[in-house]
Design a protein around this motif. Structure first.
Motif, short mmCIF file in Angstrom:
data_model
loop_
_atom_site.label_atom_id
_atom_site.label_comp_id
_atom_site.label_asym_id
_atom_site.label_seq_id
_atom_site.Cartn_x
_atom_site.Cartn_y
_atom_site.Cartn_z
N VAL A 53 -13.06 -9.98 -2.36
CA VAL A 53 -12.45 -10.59 -1.18
C VAL A 53 -11.13 -9.88 -0.86
O VAL A 53 -10.27 -9.74 -1.73
CB VAL A 53 -12.21 -12.10 -1.39
CG1 VAL A 53 -11.45 -12.71 -0.22
CG2 VAL A 53 -13.53 -12.82 -1.60
N MET A 54 -10.98 -9.44 0.39
CA MET A 54 -9.74 -8.80 0.85
C MET A 54 -8.63 -9.84 0.91
O MET A 54 -8.82 -10.93 1.45
CB MET A 54 -9.97 -8.19 2.23
CG MET A 54 -8.71 -7.68 2.91
SD MET A 54 -7.89 -6.33 2.07
CE MET A 54 -8.84 -4.94 2.68
N ILE A 55 -7.48 -9.50 0.35
CA ILE A 55 -6.31 -10.37 0.40
C ILE A 55 -5.32 -9.76 1.39
O ILE A 55 -4.89 -8.62 1.22
CB ILE A 55 -5.65 -10.52 -0.99
CG1 ILE A 55 -6.67 -10.98 -2.04
CG2 ILE A 55 -4.44 -11.44 -0.92
CD1 ILE A 55 -7.34 -12.29 -1.75
N ARG A 56 -5.00 -10.52 2.41
CA ARG A 56 -4.00 -10.10 3.40
C ARG A 56 -2.90 -11.14 3.40
O ARG A 56 -3.00 -12.14 4.10
CB ARG A 56 -4.62 -9.99 4.79
CG ARG A 56 -5.50 -8.80 4.96
CD ARG A 56 -5.85 -8.54 6.41
NE ARG A 56 -6.61 -7.32 6.53
CZ ARG A 56 -7.91 -7.27 6.77
NH1 ARG A 56 -8.60 -8.37 6.94
NH2 ARG A 56 -8.51 -6.11 6.85
N GLY A 57 -1.90 -10.90 2.58
CA GLY A 57 -0.82 -11.87 2.45
C GLY A 57 -0.08 -11.67 1.16
O GLY A 57 0.63 -10.69 1.00
N ILE A 86 -1.54 -13.08 -13.03
CA ILE A 86 -1.37 -12.70 -14.42
C ILE A 86 -2.09 -11.36 -14.55
O ILE A 86 -1.52 -10.38 -14.99
CB ILE A 86 -1.97 -13.75 -15.40
CG1 ILE A 86 -1.30 -15.12 -15.21
CG2 ILE A 86 -1.88 -13.25 -16.83
CD1 ILE A 86 0.18 -15.15 -15.50
N TRP A 87 -3.35 -11.33 -14.13
CA TRP A 87 -4.11 -10.09 -13.95
C TRP A 87 -5.01 -10.31 -12.75
O TRP A 87 -5.89 -11.17 -12.76
CB TRP A 87 -4.92 -9.74 -15.19
CG TRP A 87 -5.88 -8.59 -15.01
CD1 TRP A 87 -5.80 -7.58 -14.09
CD2 TRP A 87 -7.05 -8.34 -15.76
NE1 TRP A 87 -6.84 -6.72 -14.22
CE2 TRP A 87 -7.64 -7.16 -15.25
CE3 TRP A 87 -7.68 -8.98 -16.81
CZ2 TRP A 87 -8.81 -6.62 -15.76
CZ3 TRP A 87 -8.84 -8.44 -17.31
CH2 TRP A 87 -9.40 -7.27 -16.80
N GLY A 88 -4.77 -9.57 -11.69
CA GLY A 88 -5.56 -9.71 -10.47
C GLY A 88 -6.17 -8.39 -10.07
O GLY A 88 -5.66 -7.32 -10.40
N GLU A 89 -7.30 -8.48 -9.34
CA GLU A 89 -7.98 -7.26 -8.88
C GLU A 89 -8.75 -7.57 -7.61
O GLU A 89 -9.78 -8.24 -7.66
CB GLU A 89 -8.93 -6.75 -9.97
CG GLU A 89 -9.62 -5.45 -9.61
CD GLU A 89 -10.51 -4.97 -10.73
OE1 GLU A 89 -9.99 -4.37 -11.67
OE2 GLU A 89 -11.73 -5.21 -10.64
N ASN A 90 -8.22 -7.11 -6.49
CA ASN A 90 -8.84 -7.31 -5.19
C ASN A 90 -8.49 -6.15 -4.28
O ASN A 90 -7.46 -5.52 -4.46
CB ASN A 90 -8.31 -8.59 -4.50
CG ASN A 90 -8.81 -9.84 -5.12
OD1 ASN A 90 -8.23 -10.33 -6.07
ND2 ASN A 90 -9.89 -10.38 -4.60
N PRO A 91 -9.33 -5.90 -3.25
CA PRO A 91 -8.84 -5.05 -2.18
C PRO A 91 -7.74 -5.84 -1.48
O PRO A 91 -7.83 -7.06 -1.36
CB PRO A 91 -10.05 -4.85 -1.28
CG PRO A 91 -10.99 -5.94 -1.62
CD PRO A 91 -10.70 -6.36 -3.02
N GLN A 92 -6.67 -5.16 -1.05
CA GLN A 92 -5.57 -5.94 -0.51
C GLN A 92 -4.75 -5.18 0.51
O GLN A 92 -4.67 -3.96 0.48
CB GLN A 92 -4.66 -6.43 -1.64
CG GLN A 92 -4.02 -5.32 -2.44
CD GLN A 92 -3.12 -5.87 -3.51
OE1 GLN A 92 -2.42 -6.85 -3.31
NE2 GLN A 92 -3.13 -5.23 -4.66
#
Length: 180
Positions: A40-44, A49-55
């Protein structure tokens, strides 16, 4: 008049559905224990703690991972990693596997592809550099236009020592090295 209101309402609902492919907030303990899935794309903003997304986001955490073509400001205590990133990465270790455009700052910066911009750390590495490296130990395998300032500066693509001045300085040099 009612017909225009219905059409407007349907248009707004459709726009809302198409915009739902991106989310404004991500909270993540690990990539699999998070509000939104990895894809899921994160726009914001992403708090990890450990994250991995297109952003396209401000990512704050201990480990921040960015997949695909991502951009923004990624600040982490330990590690920022990305495939292709445009923006700022600040962490103890910054790692980009493909292209990086912007500023990497920390203790160790690594770009396995092209770097366009600035790397500031104790150790800086770029497979291909167009920009500036400031650090104790700087390495760029190939360059377009590059300047290195540090204790040890390596540009193996420079073939001779002082032979191509002023365009190139040397394959390795103390304090400063360049290739233009």
């Amino acid at each position: 008049m009612k017909r225009k209101a219905v059409v407007f309402t349907v248009m707004m609902m459709t726009a809302g559905l198409s915009a739902s492919a991106a989310e404004p907030v991500q909270l993540s303990l690990t990539p699999d224990v998070a509000i939104h899935d990895r894809g899921v794309m994160i726009r914001g903003i992403a708090l990890n703690i450990w994250g991995e997304n297109p952003q396209e986001a401000l990512a704050l955490g201990i480990v921040n991972g960015s997949t695909g073509q991502s951009l923004g400001f990624s600040w982490s205590l330990l590690l920022n990693y990305a495939e292709s990133y445009r923006g700022v990465q600040w962490a103890a270790v910054n790692y980009a596997t493909a292209e990086f455009t912007g500023w990497q700052g920390g203790c160790i910066n690594y770009s396995g592809g092209s770097t366009y911009g600035l790397q500031t750390a104790f150790v800086n590495y770029s497979a291909h550099l167009r920009g500036l490296q400031l650090g104790l130990f700087n390495v760029a395998e190939s360059t377009d236009e590059a300047l290195q300032v540090g204790v040890i500066n390596l540009l193996p693509e420079n073939e001779t020592w002082f032979g191509n001045l002023p365009e190139e300085l040397a394959p390795g040099m103390v304090l400063v090295n360049w290739s233009f």
